[in-house]
Every structure is written in C-alpha cells, then in structure tokens.
Design a protein around this motif. Structure first.
Motif, PDB file in Angstrom:
ATOM      1  N   GLU A 172     -34.349 -17.158  33.288  1.00  0.00           N
ATOM      2  CA  GLU A 172     -32.969 -17.563  33.017  1.00  0.00           C
ATOM      3  C   GLU A 172     -32.945 -18.374  31.742  1.00  0.00           C
ATOM      4  N   VAL A 173     -32.041 -18.012  30.822  1.00  0.00           N
ATOM      5  CA  VAL A 173     -31.925 -18.670  29.528  1.00  0.00           C
ATOM      6  C   VAL A 173     -30.613 -19.444  29.506  1.00  0.00           C
ATOM      7  N   GLN A 174     -30.665 -20.709  29.079  1.00  0.00           N
ATOM      8  CA  GLN A 174     -29.462 -21.516  28.902  1.00  0.00           C
ATOM      9  C   GLN A 174     -29.005 -21.430  27.447  1.00  0.00           C
ATOM     10  N   GLN A 175     -27.828 -20.922  27.247  1.00  0.00           N
ATOM     11  CA  GLN A 175     -27.316 -20.700  25.901  1.00  0.00           C
ATOM     12  C   GLN A 175     -26.172 -21.675  25.615  1.00  0.00           C
ATOM     13  N   GLU A 176     -26.246 -22.338  24.462  1.00  0.00           N
ATOM     14  CA  GLU A 176     -25.198 -23.282  24.064  1.00  0.00           C
ATOM     15  C   GLU A 176     -24.060 -22.533  23.384  1.00  0.00           C
ATOM     16  N   ALA A 177     -22.823 -22.905  23.726  1.00  0.00           N
ATOM     17  CA  ALA A 177     -21.633 -22.384  23.066  1.00  0.00           C
ATOM     18  C   ALA A 177     -20.917 -23.553  22.401  1.00  0.00           C
ATOM     19  N   ARG A 178     -20.754 -23.529  21.096  1.00  0.00           N
ATOM     20  CA  ARG A 178     -20.165 -24.633  20.344  1.00  0.00           C
ATOM     21  C   ARG A 178     -18.749 -24.239  19.911  1.00  0.00           C
ATOM     22  N   CYS A 179     -17.819 -25.159  20.090  1.00  0.00           N
ATOM     23  CA  CYS A 179     -16.416 -24.871  19.796  1.00  0.00           C
ATOM     24  C   CYS A 179     -16.189 -24.747  18.291  1.00  0.00           C
ATOM     25  N   VAL A 180     -15.398 -23.752  17.916  1.00  0.00           N
ATOM     26  CA  VAL A 180     -14.967 -23.548  16.525  1.00  0.00           C
ATOM     27  C   VAL A 180     -13.471 -23.272  16.547  1.00  0.00           C
ATOM     28  N   GLN A 181     -12.730 -23.975  15.693  1.00  0.00           N
ATOM     29  CA  GLN A 181     -11.283 -23.744  15.627  1.00  0.00           C
ATOM     30  C   GLN A 181     -11.000 -22.381  15.023  1.00  0.00           C
ATOM     31  N   GLY A 182     -10.171 -21.595  15.683  1.00  0.00           N
ATOM     32  CA  GLY A 182      -9.732 -20.312  15.160  1.00  0.00           C
ATOM     33  C   GLY A 182      -8.413 -20.475  14.430  1.00  0.00           C
ATOM     34  N   LEU A 183      -8.364 -20.162  13.160  1.00  0.00           N
ATOM     35  CA  LEU A 183      -7.178 -20.366  12.324  1.00  0.00           C
ATOM     36  C   LEU A 183      -6.623 -19.015  11.906  1.00  0.00           C
ATOM     37  N   HIS A 184      -5.332 -18.750  12.248  1.00  0.00           N
ATOM     38  CA  HIS A 184      -4.724 -17.499  11.819  1.00  0.00           C
ATOM     39  C   HIS A 184      -3.675 -17.804  10.750  1.00  0.00           C
ATOM     40  N   LEU A 185      -3.735 -17.073   9.631  1.00  0.00           N
ATOM     41  CA  LEU A 185      -2.860 -17.296   8.479  1.00  0.00           C
ATOM     42  C   LEU A 185      -2.088 -16.019   8.178  1.00  0.00           C
ATOM     43  N   TRP A 186      -0.784 -16.178   7.957  1.00  0.00           N
ATOM     44  CA  TRP A 186       0.095 -15.030   7.685  1.00  0.00           C
ATOM     45  C   TRP A 186       0.169 -14.769   6.180  1.00  0.00           C
ATOM     46  N   ARG A 187       0.127 -13.461   5.803  1.00  0.00           N
ATOM     47  CA  ARG A 187       0.296 -13.048   4.413  1.00  0.00           C
ATOM     48  C   ARG A 187       1.424 -12.019   4.332  1.00  0.00           C
ATOM     49  N   ASN A 188       2.058 -11.969   3.179  1.00  0.00           N
ATOM     50  CA  ASN A 188       3.251 -11.137   3.019  1.00  0.00           C
ATOM     51  C   ASN A 188       2.949  -9.643   3.013  1.00  0.00           C
ATOM     52  N   SER A 189       1.733  -9.260   2.603  1.00  0.00           N
ATOM     53  CA  SER A 189       1.425  -7.827   2.512  1.00  0.00           C
ATOM     54  C   SER A 189      -0.067  -7.615   2.658  1.00  0.00           C
ATOM     55  N   SER A 190      -0.405  -6.375   2.912  1.00  0.00           N
ATOM     56  CA  SER A 190      -1.830  -6.027   3.005  1.00  0.00           C
ATOM     57  C   SER A 190      -2.510  -6.155   1.652  1.00  0.00           C
ATOM     58  N   THR A 191      -1.752  -6.031   0.561  1.00  0.00           N
ATOM     59  CA  THR A 191      -2.327  -6.192  -0.781  1.00  0.00           C
ATOM     60  C   THR A 191      -2.827  -7.612  -0.980  1.00  0.00           C
ATOM     61  N   ASP A 192      -2.047  -8.595  -0.505  1.00  0.00           N
ATOM     62  CA  ASP A 192      -2.479  -9.989  -0.630  1.00  0.00           C
ATOM     63  C   ASP A 192      -3.751 -10.237   0.171  1.00  0.00           C
ATOM     64  N   ILE A 193      -3.814  -9.660   1.374  1.00  0.00           N
ATOM     65  CA  ILE A 193      -5.013  -9.830   2.200  1.00  0.00           C
ATOM     66  C   ILE A 193      -6.217  -9.195   1.518  1.00  0.00           C
ATOM     67  N   ASN A 194      -6.012  -8.009   1.022  1.00  0.00           N
ATOM     68  CA  ASN A 194      -7.122  -7.305   0.369  1.00  0.00           C
ATOM     69  C   ASN A 194      -7.661  -8.095  -0.815  1.00  0.00           C
ATOM     70  N   ASP A 195      -6.762  -8.710  -1.571  1.00  0.00           N
ATOM     71  CA  ASP A 195      -7.159  -9.492  -2.733  1.00  0.00           C
ATOM     72  C   ASP A 195      -7.969 -10.714  -2.312  1.00  0.00           C
ATOM     73  N   GLU A 196      -7.546 -11.405  -1.262  1.00  0.00           N
ATOM     74  CA  GLU A 196      -8.261 -12.597  -0.819  1.00  0.00           C
ATOM     75  C   GLU A 196      -9.616 -12.250  -0.202  1.00  0.00           C
ATOM     76  N   LEU A 197      -9.647 -11.150   0.536  1.00  0.00           N
ATOM     77  CA  LEU A 197     -10.931 -10.722   1.099  1.00  0.00           C
ATOM     78  C   LEU A 197     -11.931 -10.380   0.004  1.00  0.00           C
ATOM     79  N   PHE A 198     -11.430  -9.714  -1.031  1.00  0.00           N
ATOM     80  CA  PHE A 198     -12.315  -9.332  -2.130  1.00  0.00           C
ATOM     81  C   PHE A 198     -12.849 -10.559  -2.857  1.00  0.00           C
ATOM     82  N   LYS A 199     -11.982 -11.527  -3.112  1.00  0.00           N
ATOM     83  CA  LYS A 199     -12.413 -12.721  -3.838  1.00  0.00           C
ATOM     84  C   LYS A 199     -13.387 -13.576  -3.023  1.00  0.00           C
ATOM     85  N   GLY A 200     -13.233 -13.550  -1.722  1.00  0.00           N
ATOM     86  CA  GLY A 200     -14.092 -14.380  -0.890  1.00  0.00           C
ATOM     87  C   GLY A 200     -15.324 -13.699  -0.357  1.00  0.00           C
ATOM     88  N   TYR A 201     -15.541 -12.453  -0.779  1.00  0.00           N
ATOM     89  CA  TYR A 201     -16.662 -11.679  -0.231  1.00  0.00           C
ATOM     90  C   TYR A 201     -17.992 -12.267  -0.692  1.00  0.00           C
TER      91      TYR A 201
END
Length: 946
Positions: free
Chosen positions: A226-255
């Motif tokens: 039996e293995v004891q596995q730690e689960a650490r909390c992480v805040q999940g943040l959802h952000l709205w964008r006006n279009s898929s083009t804006d999302i694509n641009d941010e994903l590309f810049k942050g890759y």
C-alpha cells in the motif's frame, strides 16, 4: 593478320565478343570485386554484433521484471523467488506479467509551480496572477475559456473545480473522482505504472480556493503493498477570452519549448464552447503536447487528455441538471498481459539507413566503369572496330544487371543466414521484386549520368557523395515526413521520384514491418499488406518501374546525341530513304572557294580537281575521298578561332599508303580524329568506301582499323585478349581467329617470351604502340588510320613494324602520320606536307625531292679566317649559290643542280686544300627532311606575312 575478305560481324557476334571481354575484365579485377562484396557482409556482421550487445544489455537484471525472495533456506539462500510488478521499478514494469492490472485515478496534466502562467511582458492581461507567486510556489493553474455564450461558458467553468470532499476509505477511487487531480510528471508509453505515483513529487488537487492545510493523502494498493500518496491543493483559475484567436495567441506566447528558461508560461487547457447552449453541447479543447513521449506516437490516453474531456463534460452536465448529477471518471486500467521480454531489433531500426548505403554504393561502381571507357576513349575505340550501339547497350546493361543481382542475392542470403530479422521476417518475393526493380533503375540512371561525365575521379567522388547524402537525407529528413501524418502525400510522391528516396521508402517499410513483427511475434510484410493505406511499398514499386522504363529511353537517347554525336532527331532517320553506297555529287558551294583554290600550289590544286571529278562519277572506287574538309575550334578566353584543318581535298585508292607530314600543331591529328569519328567536321565531308563520315560512321566502322596517337587499351587485359576481342568484332572465329591473333602478335614482336599473355598495363610504351598497330590491322579492315605508329619503338622493332605495314597495305588504304622522314619514305606511296591546317604539297617522295629539292648541299669546315675564301670558291662554282648555315668556320651552301657538275666540285676542293687547311667537307643531295623543312618554313613565313 588475315587477308581474307570478311563480312561485317552480326549483332550477336558483336555481343559475344563484348561479353567475353567483360568476363575476362571482371576476372582480372577479382580483388576489387571481393572488396565490394565484403562491404555488405562486414556491415551485416557489425549489425549482428551490435544486436548481440543490445540484447545482452536489455537482458540485464535491471531491465527484467523485479523479483524478491519470499522463502530462505537454512544457509541463507533463496529457495523461492516471486517476480511481479509490485517488485519492479517504473522501467521494469513493462516486462512483468500483469494478470490483474492496478486501477489508477485519472489525472490532468498540470504545470509544475515554476512554469504556471503569470503576467509578463508578453502576457500582459491583468487577470493573469502576478509573477511574485512563483517565489512562494503558490501560483494558480490557469484554464482559458471562450465561446458565443459567455454565461454558459462561465457557468460550466464554475463547476469544473470542486472543493475537497471527505474521502471514503472503502471506495477511495470513487471519492477521488470528484476531485480534479493532476500531475506535472511526464507520461510514459504505458499506463501499467502511472509515473505520477512513483515520483517523489505530490499530485495536485485543483480547487476554487486553497485553504491552509487543504492537502491530503490517500492510499493506493500496488499488489500486496500500500502506497500513501500526497495530494497538494492548487487553485484552479479560469479566465474568459473574447475569441479563440486571443486564446491561440496567448497559448503560443506562453509555450515552453524544451527546457527554455524564457518561455515558461504554461496553461492546463483551453476550451472553446463554440455555439453550445442548453440543448446542444459542442466544445473544442486545446491541450499541451509538451509532455508527450519522445517517440512522438503516444496516444492521447497516455497524455492525460481523457480527464480534461471528462472534467468539462461533467461540469456541463451539472450546469444543466444541478450538482447532484455527476458523470464521474473513476479510474483508468490497462488490460492484463503476460510477461514480455524487452526486444529491440537493431537491424530493422537502422536498416533503412545502412542498407541504403549498401545498395546505392553499386551506383558509383557502375558509373565509374562507364565513365572509364569514355575517358579512355575505349567506347569509341570499340565502335571504330565495328561494335554497334545495340550490342554495347545490351551486353553492358546485362553485365551490370547480373553483377548487381549477384551482389544483392549474396547480401540477402548472408543476412538471412545470420538471422537478420529485416530479411527473415519479410516475404522474400516482395524483397526480390523490390530489389530487382531498383537495381534496374539504378543501372539506367548510371547510364544516363555517364553521358555528362568525362573524368572517372569526378564521377566517383560525386557518386559516393550521392551515396552518403541519400542515406543521411533519408534518415534525418525524409523519414520524418513519412512519419508525419499531416504532411501532404502528394509531396511524398514527388520526393520519391528521386530513386534514392524510393529505395529508402521501401527499406523503411520493410524495416517497420520486421520491427513490429519481431516485437509482437508476428510475420513481417506480406503481399496482402501492400493494400494497407499506410503501406507505401505498392506506390514506390509502381514509381520505380515506370521511372526505370523512362530513364532507359532517355539514357539511350542522350547517349546517341552526346556520346555518338547524332542529331537530335536521329530516330526519324529510319523513315528516310536508305543511303546509297555511291558518292554524292558536289554542291554548288565550290564556286565560293575559287579564291582559296587559286592560292594553292599546283599539285594541291590538281588533287582538289581530281576529287571534284571523282565525286561526279557514280562508279568511283576510291577508298577515301576528302571533300573540302574543314575543322575550326571556337575561340576561348579572348583568343581567336583556331583553324585546325583548312579545306582539305584528298583521294586515296585501295592499296595506297598516304603519309601526312607536318610540324606539331599542324592539324594532322585533328584530320585523323574527323576521319575516325572522334570529332565532327565544321564543314565539308569525307567518304570512306562510299559512306559519308557525317552520317554513316556506323557503316564505316565495320571496315576500319585505327591506331590512335595515344594507346587506348584496358590496363588489366593482356595483348592476346585485346586481339581476341577486336578479332571477334571483325567476325573472325575459331581457328581463323586464333591464327590471325598469333600472326598479329608475331608481326609486332609480342608473341614470344610470354609477352602476349602479360597485362597491357605492364607493357612499356613501345610494346603498347606495337599492340595498337596489331589491333588496327586485325580482321582485314579496308581502311586503316595510323597516327604516329612507330613512336617510342627501338630500331629493330620499328623495322619489323614497317615490314608489317608494307605487307598490310597491299589490299587496303592506309593514312599514316609521322615525324620520321625515314619511315615516310620507306612506307608511303604518296606524301602530303601539312602546315597550319593546310596541305602545302602532295606527291611521292621522289617527286617532292625533285620539285622542292633541285639543289645540292655543299658543306665545308675550315678555320674562321678562311670563311671568305670558302665563300669565293662556292661563288665561282655556282653564282646563284645560297649560304644557309654558318658558325665557327663551318658553312653550308645550296648549289642549284643546273649550275654545278660534281667533278668540278671535287677539283675545286682539291685546289683549295693546297691553299688552306680544310678540316672537313661534303656534297649531299637534298633529303626528304630538307624538303619538309623548306616547305614548312616557306608556308609559315607566308602565313605570317598574310
């Protein structure tokens, strides 16, 4: 040297002669052949040794399924060992038997804290968290959203991250399914062991907000452990964008590319809800492929994509029906599997690259052989002795095909004997068809390429650059295009038009099937597999077969135009009327050359008129007629045009030996080269046995012999083998052939002492000249050209050679160039002195000496203070005497024969001896050498003045 009249040799006679020569040549180059054949054998042995080392390394305990001792004996030894996945490391788990695979909570791919998206100069939106959170490791994990209905999108997003709930110890996986668990670890090729639970890092639990001490641990059962596995909390943040083009641009810049320290802003996922509403669910998901396995072919399930899909689907269901409605994703589980052995078929993995080198290395070998014959003028030498293009192509092509087939058969046979899976697993009939078509295409390409090379070293170097370049480009460029399913298939086909890439594609397919077959214990490629949509073997077989036929046709056409000098539309000549054996009438252009004719010497002009008259007679029987033959070389590097031959007209009858005399550069060799077909006339033409040298050289070659200025011989063939080959080309067979060869060898003093069976490359220069003369006379040719045949011969061999030529000229026309006046006077019935491209005089030796040498040469040597007295003596003997030489008391004078009597000269000298000391004196008639020097000097002086 046979004196019987022979018919021109047939197609099959020529083919037989060339085949015998090639087989002999191949036998002489046995060492080279052995080295060539050893290359693939050595390479295969290298692959076998590497495969053995790889297998030994893979079979080490560290790579086998983990084991532990569960029962010891009294001496401390192990009496029972148990092996299984519970005792294995992550790397060993794939080899273990797994009758009951473990269940794992499905995970998201969540960026590590240092890589999570924050506000930067290239991601400047205010809703991103401040970068200072990285100092404390508290940065949230971001999800981007967009769509037509923002209310729906944000409502769904609000249900994606749930607060931590109480874990049910009796059904831990069901409890964890309510949480959005994830990991920053990299995925593996299999889910037998989830790497997130075997790393020293925690898994992350996505929640709307993280309270203090919001993490938890949960148990996981692995076999009996039996293995004891730690689960650490992480805040999940959802952000709205006006279009898929804006999302694509941010994903590309942050890759994040690899381990780049600059681009570190990673996002969990992004969702475009498109036109989703309360009755229609339609979503597009971006996922991070940075963590896919390095092989590039890991399925989406192994990249933690399913949990991302379930997360948004469950949130949408709860948005419509309330939080009590759930579509939980409890666990993932592999299918059971038996124990497996780690296998790596090295030959199938590296076969496409290595075997490409093995097979293509035949290309420079064939190319060098073809270019060698071209560079040494051996091809044209064979043509000049009657070898047609048809037999040459058929035998040469078949010869290289047989050699290549034996090479490939040995390659496959040896590879199969030593157990190379690349050969043993794939259907041999497929391999045979593939290799056979390719080697035919490779030989055809070599014939085509040979037309554009004139130097063996250049052709060989470029050929081997092509060998290694093709393999490297195939392995490190073309293969990636094949593996990329998004790359257009049309471009793949275009690239496969290059034969090297077709070869690589075929080997790649064979290697892929053998690699897979070895790994899972099945067969390799079979004919039924050629219909698979992913199998490219059928298309390359079609491409190579069609390309082979086209290249053969183009290669033959280029060979006829470039090497044989035929016109671009030569293939239309078969539809024209066959040429007549009679001479053509002269054209009206003769009126244009009147000025030139009037400047010629009477004997040369008389020869030109004789030629014109003979051209008008349909029944003319002269062996050779040169009709205003000219050769002009174009100017280069600012230099003017070079007139090598200036309008030569000459008629030779059967049984006549014509000698061409002239200084170096006079144009003699250019004239011979035009007559034997090495170069084309600039204007005018010549007729040999009634056939035009511009159009019917193939017919002329059947009755022609040539001794070129430079010896054109195969270095590894003996003198006897040369004569046997050329004798067969002249249709000599059986006892007549053997007799002709022996007589030829005896005539040029190459028969005795084992010289006849010595390789020509070991002959001295004089021996090579004698062999060249013997080749030119074997088979009773009607016309023979000898360009300085006695060069390099000792006096005894030269006299022996002269006797051979004198006997040979009785029933044939011979044109001979020489610098030896003695040879010209001894052999030639008529002589022509050639200076600066023009024929200055023509006639037999006596006529020339009488015409240009009507004087005696008087020589006297005294002390320097008596030179004037000697000159006075000569003036009394001949008032028109001309002093032609004077140095240190030695003087030479030309005395006109009509002014001097020999007795008076003797009397004058006797009187002179009583007055002063005469050390030496002499009176000689004009020699042919004097005539030559006189004519050459006068012609050169005239050309300088004009």
């Amino acid at each position: 040297m046979a004196d019987t009249s022979l018919e021109p040799s047939s197609f099959w006679t020529q083919a037989n002669a060339l085949l015998r020569k090639n087989l002999t040549f191949q036998r002489r180059n046995m060492r080279t052949n052995v080295r060539l054949i050893l290359f693939p054998f050595i390479l295969i042995l290298l692959l076998v040794n590497i495969q053995t080392l790889v297998n030994r390394e893979l079979d080490k305990p560290s790579n086998r399924c983990g084991c532990t001792c569960v029962e010891n004996n009294a001496n401390g030894g192990c009496t029972r060992r148990v092996c299984g996945i519970e005792y294995s490391t992550l790397d060993q788990g794939t080899t273990c038997p797994i009758p009951s695979p473990p269940e794992w909570p499905p995970l998201l791919q969540i960026p590590a804290p240092q890589y999570r998206a924050v506000r930067t100069d290239f991601l400047s939106d205010a809703d991103f968290p401040d970068g200072s959170c990285k100092n404390t490791g508290s940065c949230p994990a971001t999800v981007l959203l967009t769509g037509i209905n923002q209310t729906l999108g944000l409502g769904v997003a609000g249900n994606m991250f749930s607060s931590s709930s109480t874990l049910n110890s009796s059904d831990i996986l069901y409890s964890l399914a309510n949480n959005g668990l994830g990991s920053a670890s990299k995925t593996e090729l299999t889910n037998f062991l989830e790497p997130a639970f075997f790393s020293n890092e925690p898994v992350y639990d996505l929640q709307p907000q993280c309270a203090a001490n919001s993490g938890f641990t949960f148990p996981l059962q692995l076999g009996s452990t039996e293995v004891q596995q730690e689960a650490r909390c992480v805040q999940g943040l959802h952000l709205w964008r006006n279009s898929s083009t804006d999302i694509n641009d941010e994903l590309f810049k942050g890759y994040r590319k690899g381990n780049s320290e600059r681009q570190i802003n990673e996002i969990i996922a992004a969702y475009d809800f498109l036109n989703s509403n309360g009755s229609s669910y339609n979503v597009s998901i971006w996922y991070n492929s940075t963590y896919k396995n390095d092989t590039g072919n890991a399925p989406l399930a192994l990249m933690r994509i399913p949990r991302s899909v379930n997360l948004v689907s469950n949130a949408y269901l709860q948005f419509l029906l309330g939080p009590a409605t759930k579509m939980l994703f409890e666990f993932v589980k592999e299918m059971p599997k038996p124990a497996t052995q780690v296998k790596l078929d090295f030959s199938s993995l590296l076969g496409p690259l290595f075997f490409t080198w093995v097979i293509i290395q035949l290309f420079p070998v064939v190319l060098a052989s073809l270019v060698y014959e071209k560079q040494q003028n051996l091809r044209i030498m064979m043509k000049m002795h009657g070898l047609g293009d048809g037999p040459y192509w058929m035998i040469s092509y078949a010869y290289f095909l047989v050699v290549s087939s034996i090479y490939m058969f040995g390659f496959v046979l040896f590879g199969s004997i030593v157990g190379i899976k690349f050969f043993t697993l794939n259907d041999y009939s497929i391999q045979f068809v593939f290799y056979f078509i390719y080697i035919n295409l490779q030989i055809a390409v070599a014939f085509l390429a040979a037309a554009f090379f004139s130097n063996v070293k250049t052709a060989t170097v470029l050929g081997y650059i092509l060998v290694f370049g093709t393999g490297l480009l195939g392995g490190f460029l073309f293969q990636f295009f094949l593996q990329d399913t998004s790359f257009p298939k049309a471009w793949i086909i275009v690239m496969e038009l290059y034969p090297g890439f077709s070869l690589y594609r075929g080997l790649y397919e064979l290697g892929d099937y053998s690699f897979t077959g070895n790994a899972i214990g099945t067969d390799g490629m079979r004919w039924k597999n050629l219909s698979d949509s992913t199998n490219g073997m059928r298309e390359i077989l079609i491409i190579m077969f069609v390309e082979w036929l086209l290249v053969v046709i183009v290669a033959y056409y280029v060979d006829q135009v470039v090497s044989s000098g035929k016109g671009y539309l030569f293939f239309l000549e078969n539809f024209r009327r066959k040429p007549s054996s009679s001479f053509r009438r002269p054209s009206l252009r003769r009126q244009e050359s009147k000025v030139f004719v009037q400047m010629e010497k009477p004997d040369v002009a008389q020869e030109r008129e004789k030629v014109e008259q003979l051209l008008l007679e349909p029944s003319a029987s002269e062996a050779i007629l040169c009709d205003d033959l000219k050769k002009v070389y174009p100017g280069r590097d600012g230099n003017p045009e070079k007139f090598a031959v200036r309008g030569l007209s000459l008629a030779l009858s059967q049984g006549e030996c014509f000698g061409m005399l002239g200084p170096n550069g006079a144009g003699k060799t250019s004239f011979i080269n035009m007559m034997i077909g090495l170069i084309k006339p600039s204007s005018g033409t010549a007729y040999v046995q009634g056939l035009d040298i511009k159009k019917h050289m193939d017919g002329i070659y059947a009755n022609m012999g040539v001794c070129p200025q430079h010896d054109l011989l195969w270095e590894t063939l003996t003198g006897r083998e040369h004569l046997l080959f050329y004798g067969r080309l002249k249709n000599l067979k059986g006892a007549a052939l053997i007799q002709a060869v022996e007589e030829s060898l005896k005539g040029v003093n190459l028969f005795y002492g084992g010289v006849a069976d010595k390789q020509a490359g070991k002959y001295s220069g004089g021996m090579k000249r004698r062999l060249s003369v013997a080749i030119s006379l074997i088979g009773d040719p009607k016309v023979v050209y000898m360009d300085e045949p006695s060069t390099g011969l000792d006096p005894a061999s030269r006299n022996s050679l002269w006797n051979v030529v004198k006997r040979a000229k009785q029933n044939r026309a011979i044109i001979l160039t020489t610098h030896s006046m003695e040879e010209a006077e001894h052999l030639c019935d008529r002589l022509g002195i050639f200076v600066d491209g023009s024929l200055q005089c023509i006639g037999n030796p006596k006529e020339l000496k009488g015409r240009y040498g009507g004087s005696y040469v008087f020589t006297m040597t005294t002390s320097a203070n008596h030179e004037e007295q000697v000159e006075n003596l000569v003036r009394r003997l001949s008032p028109n005497a001309n002093r032609i030489y004077q140095i240190s008391g030695t003087q030479k004078f030309e005395l006109p024969k009509n002014e001097v009597r020999i007795a008076e000269v003797f009397q004058a000298v006797e009187k002179a001896k009583s007055k002063f000391t005469v050390q030496a004196w002499g009176l000689a008639d004009t020699t042919l050498e004097d005539v030559f020097i006189k004519v050459a000097r006068s012609a050169q002086a005239f050309n300088v003045l004009s």
